[in-house]
Design a protein around this motif. Sequence first.
Motif, PDB file in Angstrom:
ATOM      1  N   ILE A 133       0.893  -1.150   0.000  1.00 32.54           N
ATOM      2  CA  ILE A 133       0.000   0.000   0.000  1.00 32.54           C
ATOM      3  C   ILE A 133       0.931   1.199   0.000  1.00 32.54           C
ATOM      4  CG2 ILE A 133      -1.701   1.315   1.312  1.00 32.54           C
ATOM      5  CD1 ILE A 133      -2.529  -1.364   2.623  1.00 32.54           C
ATOM      6  N   PHE A 134       0.611   2.212  -0.781  1.00 36.67           N
ATOM      7  CA  PHE A 134       1.470   3.394  -0.757  1.00 36.67           C
ATOM      8  C   PHE A 134       0.639   4.663  -0.740  1.00 36.67           C
ATOM      9  CE2 PHE A 134       0.894   2.707  -5.308  1.00 36.67           C
ATOM     10  CZ  PHE A 134       0.703   3.996  -5.797  1.00 36.67           C
ATOM     11  N   ILE A 135       1.322   5.711  -0.336  1.00 35.95           N
ATOM     12  CA  ILE A 135       0.713   7.031  -0.380  1.00 35.95           C
ATOM     13  C   ILE A 135       1.704   7.974  -1.041  1.00 35.95           C
ATOM     14  CG2 ILE A 135       1.487   7.697   1.940  1.00 35.95           C
ATOM     15  CD1 ILE A 135      -1.320   9.171   2.106  1.00 35.95           C
ATOM     16  N   ALA A 136       1.214   8.768  -1.959  1.00 36.53           N
ATOM     17  CA  ALA A 136       2.042   9.756  -2.640  1.00 36.53           C
ATOM     18  C   ALA A 136       2.271  10.935  -1.700  1.00 36.53           C
ATOM     19  CB  ALA A 136       1.370  10.222  -3.922  1.00 36.53           C
ATOM     20  N   ARG A 137       3.376  11.602  -1.897  1.00 39.11           N
ATOM     21  CA  ARG A 137       3.780  12.707  -1.025  1.00 39.11           C
ATOM     22  C   ARG A 137       2.697  13.796  -0.946  1.00 39.11           C
ATOM     23  NH1 ARG A 137       7.030  17.486  -0.860  1.00 39.11           N
ATOM     24  NH2 ARG A 137       8.560  17.380   0.831  1.00 39.11           N
ATOM     25  N   ASN A 138       2.169  14.214  -2.091  1.00 36.80           N
ATOM     26  CA  ASN A 138       1.153  15.277  -2.066  1.00 36.80           C
ATOM     27  C   ASN A 138      -0.106  14.825  -1.335  1.00 36.80           C
ATOM     28  OD1 ASN A 138       0.623  13.514  -4.229  1.00 36.80           O
ATOM     29  ND2 ASN A 138      -0.460  15.099  -5.377  1.00 36.80           N
ATOM     30  N   ASP A 139      -0.469  13.539  -1.440  1.00 36.60           N
ATOM     31  CA  ASP A 139      -1.632  13.023  -0.716  1.00 36.60           C
ATOM     32  C   ASP A 139      -1.362  12.978   0.788  1.00 36.60           C
ATOM     33  OD1 ASP A 139      -3.232  12.716  -2.958  1.00 36.60           O
ATOM     34  OD2 ASP A 139      -2.546  10.667  -3.326  1.00 36.60           O
ATOM     35  N   LEU A 140      -0.147  12.632   1.171  1.00 42.37           N
ATOM     36  CA  LEU A 140       0.200  12.621   2.588  1.00 42.37           C
ATOM     37  C   LEU A 140       0.116  14.036   3.162  1.00 42.37           C
ATOM     38  CD1 LEU A 140       1.162  11.055   5.073  1.00 42.37           C
ATOM     39  CD2 LEU A 140       3.519  11.423   4.291  1.00 42.37           C
ATOM     40  N   TYR A 141       0.594  15.004   2.412  1.00 41.48           N
ATOM     41  CA  TYR A 141       0.525  16.388   2.879  1.00 41.48           C
ATOM     42  C   TYR A 141      -0.922  16.875   2.942  1.00 41.48           C
ATOM     43  CZ  TYR A 141       5.516  16.939   3.282  1.00 41.48           C
ATOM     44  OH  TYR A 141       6.826  16.811   3.703  1.00 41.48           O
ATOM     45  N   ASP A 142      -1.780  16.387   2.060  1.00 45.15           N
ATOM     46  CA  ASP A 142      -3.214  16.698   2.159  1.00 45.15           C
ATOM     47  C   ASP A 142      -3.795  16.125   3.446  1.00 45.15           C
ATOM     48  OD1 ASP A 142      -3.191  18.044  -0.251  1.00 45.15           O
ATOM     49  OD2 ASP A 142      -4.075  16.372  -1.400  1.00 45.15           O
ATOM     50  N   ILE A 143      -3.381  14.903   3.799  1.00 42.90           N
ATOM     51  CA  ILE A 143      -3.855  14.280   5.041  1.00 42.90           C
ATOM     52  C   ILE A 143      -3.417  15.112   6.244  1.00 42.90           C
ATOM     53  CG2 ILE A 143      -3.525  12.283   6.562  1.00 42.90           C
ATOM     54  CD1 ILE A 143      -3.598  10.544   4.018  1.00 42.90           C
ATOM     55  N   TYR A 144      -2.188  15.625   6.202  1.00 46.08           N
ATOM     56  CA  TYR A 144      -1.725  16.488   7.295  1.00 46.08           C
ATOM     57  C   TYR A 144      -2.679  17.663   7.495  1.00 46.08           C
ATOM     58  CZ  TYR A 144       2.942  14.253   6.968  1.00 46.08           C
ATOM     59  OH  TYR A 144       3.992  13.380   6.946  1.00 46.08           O
ATOM     60  N   LYS A 145      -3.149  18.241   6.386  1.00 42.99           N
ATOM     61  CA  LYS A 145      -4.003  19.431   6.450  1.00 42.99           C
ATOM     62  C   LYS A 145      -5.460  19.105   6.769  1.00 42.99           C
ATOM     63  CE  LYS A 145      -1.356  21.544   2.762  1.00 42.99           C
ATOM     64  NZ  LYS A 145      -1.408  21.887   1.350  1.00 42.99           N
ATOM     65  N   GLU A 146      -5.949  17.974   6.236  1.00 43.02           N
ATOM     66  CA  GLU A 146      -7.384  17.699   6.262  1.00 43.02           C
ATOM     67  C   GLU A 146      -7.865  16.874   7.456  1.00 43.02           C
ATOM     68  OE1 GLU A 146      -8.398  15.847   2.519  1.00 43.02           O
ATOM     69  OE2 GLU A 146      -7.363  17.410   1.378  1.00 43.02           O
ATOM     70  N   THR A 147      -6.949  16.279   8.213  1.00 40.22           N
ATOM     71  CA  THR A 147      -7.380  15.400   9.291  1.00 40.22           C
ATOM     72  C   THR A 147      -6.778  15.809  10.628  1.00 40.22           C
ATOM     73  OG1 THR A 147      -5.543  13.826   9.054  1.00 40.22           O
ATOM     74  CG2 THR A 147      -7.509  13.435   7.694  1.00 40.22           C
ATOM     75  N   THR A 148      -7.439  15.405  11.676  1.00 38.40           N
ATOM     76  CA  THR A 148      -6.935  15.642  13.022  1.00 38.40           C
ATOM     77  C   THR A 148      -5.723  14.762  13.296  1.00 38.40           C
ATOM     78  OG1 THR A 148      -9.205  16.070  13.719  1.00 38.40           O
ATOM     79  CG2 THR A 148      -7.600  15.642  15.459  1.00 38.40           C
ATOM     80  N   ALA A 149      -5.726  13.557  12.784  1.00 36.97           N
ATOM     81  CA  ALA A 149      -4.649  12.590  13.045  1.00 36.97           C
ATOM     82  C   ALA A 149      -3.456  12.749  12.098  1.00 36.97           C
ATOM     83  CB  ALA A 149      -5.197  11.164  12.926  1.00 36.97           C
ATOM     84  N   GLY A 150      -3.565  13.610  11.113  1.00 35.87           N
ATOM     85  CA  GLY A 150      -2.554  13.724  10.066  1.00 35.87           C
ATOM     86  C   GLY A 150      -1.149  13.981  10.564  1.00 35.87           C
ATOM     87  N   GLU A 151      -0.984  14.985  11.404  1.00 35.96           N
ATOM     88  CA  GLU A 151       0.358  15.308  11.908  1.00 35.96           C
ATOM     89  C   GLU A 151       0.935  14.147  12.710  1.00 35.96           C
ATOM     90  OE1 GLU A 151       2.273  18.014  11.278  1.00 35.96           O
ATOM     91  OE2 GLU A 151       0.736  18.843   9.956  1.00 35.96           O
TER      92      GLU A 151
END
Length: 187
Positions: free
Chosen positions: A102-120
């Motif tokens: 399973i992978f996540i692209a860098r830009n998607d990971l950075y979106d998760i940082y911004k869009e979710t409480t658990a991202g950071e």
Amino acid sequence: MERLRKIIEEKIDISESDWEIILSKLQYQEIKKKDFLTSTSAIENKVYFILEGVFRLFIELPEKDVTIDFGFPNKFLSSYSSFLMQQPSVSCIQSLTTSKVIFIARNDLYDIYKETTAGEAIGRLFAEEFFRYKSKRELSFMMESPTERYLNLVKEQPQLILKIPQKYVASYIGITPQALSRIRGKI
């Protein structure tokens, strides 16, 4: 995907809404034996979670390849310094077996940082996992003999170690294949 969620939730609380966002960003890939995830000079753009298979992270030197890491199931894998700094990778990642990730692209990971409480917290988890492993590996070279490094690798992955060619294991623990044969003969 549930296996990844379980591993993350062992360290981080994730709400259902955060998980839905994360899940929408994750991608699945099957990799053939000997295929590359990352090549030298490419800029790493993904972090992988290994579902099945064994990977080798190595540096290509003029006189030989040097294995610096192995990736095993339920572990994260990336040419992480290239991923963070967005500079060409000095290493390659190659599948030693037919594998699933399973992978996540860098830009998607950075979106998760911004869009979710658990991202950071997830980003911190990735960074801590890579740092913990790197520190453990460095200490093993300073404090353990090649025999101890080999035995630790066997202890950590007794079934999968058999799928790794001896020359890669020898390179990983910092010895020649002949020296590894002698160690294995004494055990």
